[in-house]
Design a protein around this motif. Sequence first.
Motif, short mmCIF file in Angstrom:
data_model
loop_
_atom_site.label_atom_id
_atom_site.label_comp_id
_atom_site.label_asym_id
_atom_site.label_seq_id
_atom_site.Cartn_x
_atom_site.Cartn_y
_atom_site.Cartn_z
N PHE A 1 26.98 -27.14 43.25
CA PHE A 1 26.86 -28.53 42.87
C PHE A 1 26.79 -29.48 43.88
CE2 PHE A 1 28.45 -27.06 38.59
CZ PHE A 1 27.61 -26.39 38.11
N GLY A 2 27.13 -28.97 45.23
CA GLY A 2 26.99 -29.90 46.32
C GLY A 2 28.46 -30.65 46.39
N GLY A 3 29.53 -30.31 45.66
CA GLY A 3 30.60 -31.32 46.01
C GLY A 3 31.65 -30.69 44.82
N PRO A 4 32.92 -31.11 45.15
CA PRO A 4 34.08 -30.78 44.10
C PRO A 4 33.82 -31.54 42.81
CG PRO A 4 34.89 -32.36 45.58
CD PRO A 4 33.45 -32.09 46.25
N MET A 5 34.50 -31.25 41.81
CA MET A 5 34.50 -31.47 40.39
C MET A 5 35.52 -32.87 40.55
SD MET A 5 36.35 -29.93 37.04
CE MET A 5 36.55 -30.95 35.48
N THR A 6 34.82 -33.76 39.74
CA THR A 6 35.45 -35.10 39.71
C THR A 6 36.76 -35.01 39.44
OG1 THR A 6 33.39 -36.01 39.05
CG2 THR A 6 35.13 -37.66 38.74
N ASP A 7 37.37 -35.81 40.53
CA ASP A 7 39.04 -36.05 40.18
C ASP A 7 39.97 -34.84 40.57
OD1 ASP A 7 38.79 -38.51 39.68
OD2 ASP A 7 38.53 -38.29 37.57
N HIS A 8 39.14 -33.70 41.00
CA HIS A 8 39.82 -32.40 41.45
C HIS A 8 40.85 -32.65 42.48
CE1 HIS A 8 40.95 -27.94 42.07
NE2 HIS A 8 40.01 -27.91 40.86
N LEU B 1 28.96 -27.25 28.07
CA LEU B 1 30.20 -26.52 27.69
C LEU B 1 30.62 -27.32 26.34
CD1 LEU B 1 32.19 -25.67 30.98
CD2 LEU B 1 30.97 -24.36 29.45
N SER B 2 30.26 -28.81 26.41
CA SER B 2 30.79 -29.57 25.34
C SER B 2 30.01 -29.43 23.97
CB SER B 2 30.47 -31.09 25.39
OG SER B 2 31.05 -31.82 24.64
N ALA B 3 28.71 -28.91 24.24
CA ALA B 3 27.86 -28.35 23.03
C ALA B 3 28.70 -27.05 22.15
CB ALA B 3 26.76 -28.17 23.47
N HIS B 4 29.29 -26.38 23.03
CA HIS B 4 29.80 -25.30 22.71
C HIS B 4 31.31 -25.54 22.08
CE1 HIS B 4 26.52 -22.82 23.43
NE2 HIS B 4 26.56 -23.14 24.57
N GLY B 5 31.80 -26.62 22.50
CA GLY B 5 33.30 -26.83 22.05
C GLY B 5 34.35 -26.51 23.21
N TYR B 6 33.87 -26.45 24.51
CA TYR B 6 34.74 -26.12 25.50
C TYR B 6 34.65 -27.27 26.65
CZ TYR B 6 35.33 -21.50 23.24
OH TYR B 6 35.67 -20.50 22.24
N GLU B 7 35.53 -27.33 27.63
CA GLU B 7 35.60 -28.19 28.72
C GLU B 7 36.28 -27.50 29.84
OE1 GLU B 7 39.28 -31.13 28.01
OE2 GLU B 7 37.28 -31.36 26.56
N LEU B 8 35.92 -28.02 31.18
CA LEU B 8 36.56 -27.34 32.33
C LEU B 8 37.78 -28.50 32.83
CD1 LEU B 8 33.83 -25.93 34.19
CD2 LEU B 8 35.64 -24.93 33.10
N ARG B 9 38.88 -27.92 33.07
CA ARG B 9 39.78 -28.90 33.79
C ARG B 9 40.34 -28.61 35.03
NH1 ARG B 9 43.72 -30.06 28.36
NH2 ARG B 9 42.03 -30.61 27.06
N PRO B 10 40.73 -29.33 35.98
CA PRO B 10 41.21 -28.81 37.38
C PRO B 10 42.70 -28.24 37.03
CG PRO B 10 40.85 -31.04 37.34
CD PRO B 10 40.65 -30.86 36.04
N ALA B 11 42.98 -26.99 37.67
CA ALA B 11 44.33 -26.15 37.43
C ALA B 11 44.34 -25.48 38.89
CB ALA B 11 43.99 -25.07 36.32
N GLY B 12 45.22 -25.91 39.62
CA GLY B 12 45.79 -25.32 40.85
C GLY B 12 44.73 -25.78 41.77
N ASP B 13 44.31 -24.65 42.32
CA ASP B 13 42.76 -24.89 43.52
C ASP B 13 41.61 -24.41 42.65
OD1 ASP B 13 43.49 -22.24 43.25
OD2 ASP B 13 43.54 -21.89 45.39
N GLY B 14 41.54 -24.29 41.43
CA GLY B 14 40.39 -23.93 40.69
C GLY B 14 40.16 -24.73 39.44
N VAL B 15 39.54 -24.34 38.67
CA VAL B 15 39.43 -24.92 37.28
C VAL B 15 39.49 -23.97 36.13
CG1 VAL B 15 37.68 -26.71 38.03
CG2 VAL B 15 36.71 -24.60 37.38
N CYS B 16 40.17 -24.45 34.97
CA CYS B 16 40.17 -23.43 33.85
C CYS B 16 39.26 -24.00 32.65
CB CYS B 16 41.64 -23.19 33.43
SG CYS B 16 42.63 -22.29 34.70
N LEU B 17 39.08 -23.24 31.55
CA LEU B 17 38.48 -23.58 30.54
C LEU B 17 39.07 -23.88 29.29
CD1 LEU B 17 35.22 -23.35 29.33
CD2 LEU B 17 35.53 -21.40 28.65
#
Length: 258
Positions: free
Chosen positions: A124-131, A82-98
């Motif tokens: 991926f076998g587990g939650p996003m880091t620090d989610h 995603l970083s190669a395209h200029g985007y990133e995922l961040r925790p948001a509530g019980d999900g993640v947002c772009l």
Amino acid sequence: MTHETVTLKLPRKLLTDAGSVAAAQDVTIGHLVRQLLAKEVSRRLNPAGAYPADDALLAALKTLLAWDMAEAEGWGDLAARLSAHGYELRPAGDGVCLYKSSCGTRVGKSSDLGFPYHTLAKRFGGPMTDHPQSTSEHRKTDPPAPRPLPSTVKGRLQRSLEPVFKTSHDWPTLTVRLRKRGFELRPQGTGCAIYTMETGRHVCNTATVGYRYRALVKKMGSPMPGHPHGAKWIKGEPVEESADFDVIERPFPRGRVG
């Protein structure tokens, strides 16, 4: 819908500017105020739905990111893609947002792109880091067996991480910037390599992004903290690199395979 009359006291300049904006959009000031007020109230009362997704933008992003999101093999791998395209995922509530990496603008939820958070976490076998919504069910899931990264993925890593190495002038800065992208540096023989923080998998040598460990030591002015090698390079004395590390890096293809 019935409307109630409300009187607002506004500074003259604000009223004049609002009139210009409303005229440019061919609406009344009242309409402009109602739209902005409704958006702000929605944001305050319902944070999860505070930013309505732009359907046209999401459709374009689905086309742009679908392959990477489908082929990613872990959170670190997905972050690099995603970083190669200029985007990133961040925790948001019980999900993640772009989000857009450059300005932090929220684009939409991962589920808007067809990849709900719980589906990604299971894959991926587990939650996003620090989610904050890491569940026991996610923790019990065994991580997937590591597989070699395709050369196209390494090519993206090269383009994504090369600026990080180029603009970092000390080890702490480089370490923090890599960790934000889900990676860390570890000694490898007399050299240095990049690993994913999520799975601890070896991704590539630092030479892949254009910086052998010898060059990094000279750039930073000191060996990597905790690395047993590199001190002699500061003094200009030659040191042989181990054969298993000092490999010839070939350029990676920039096009997509398939």
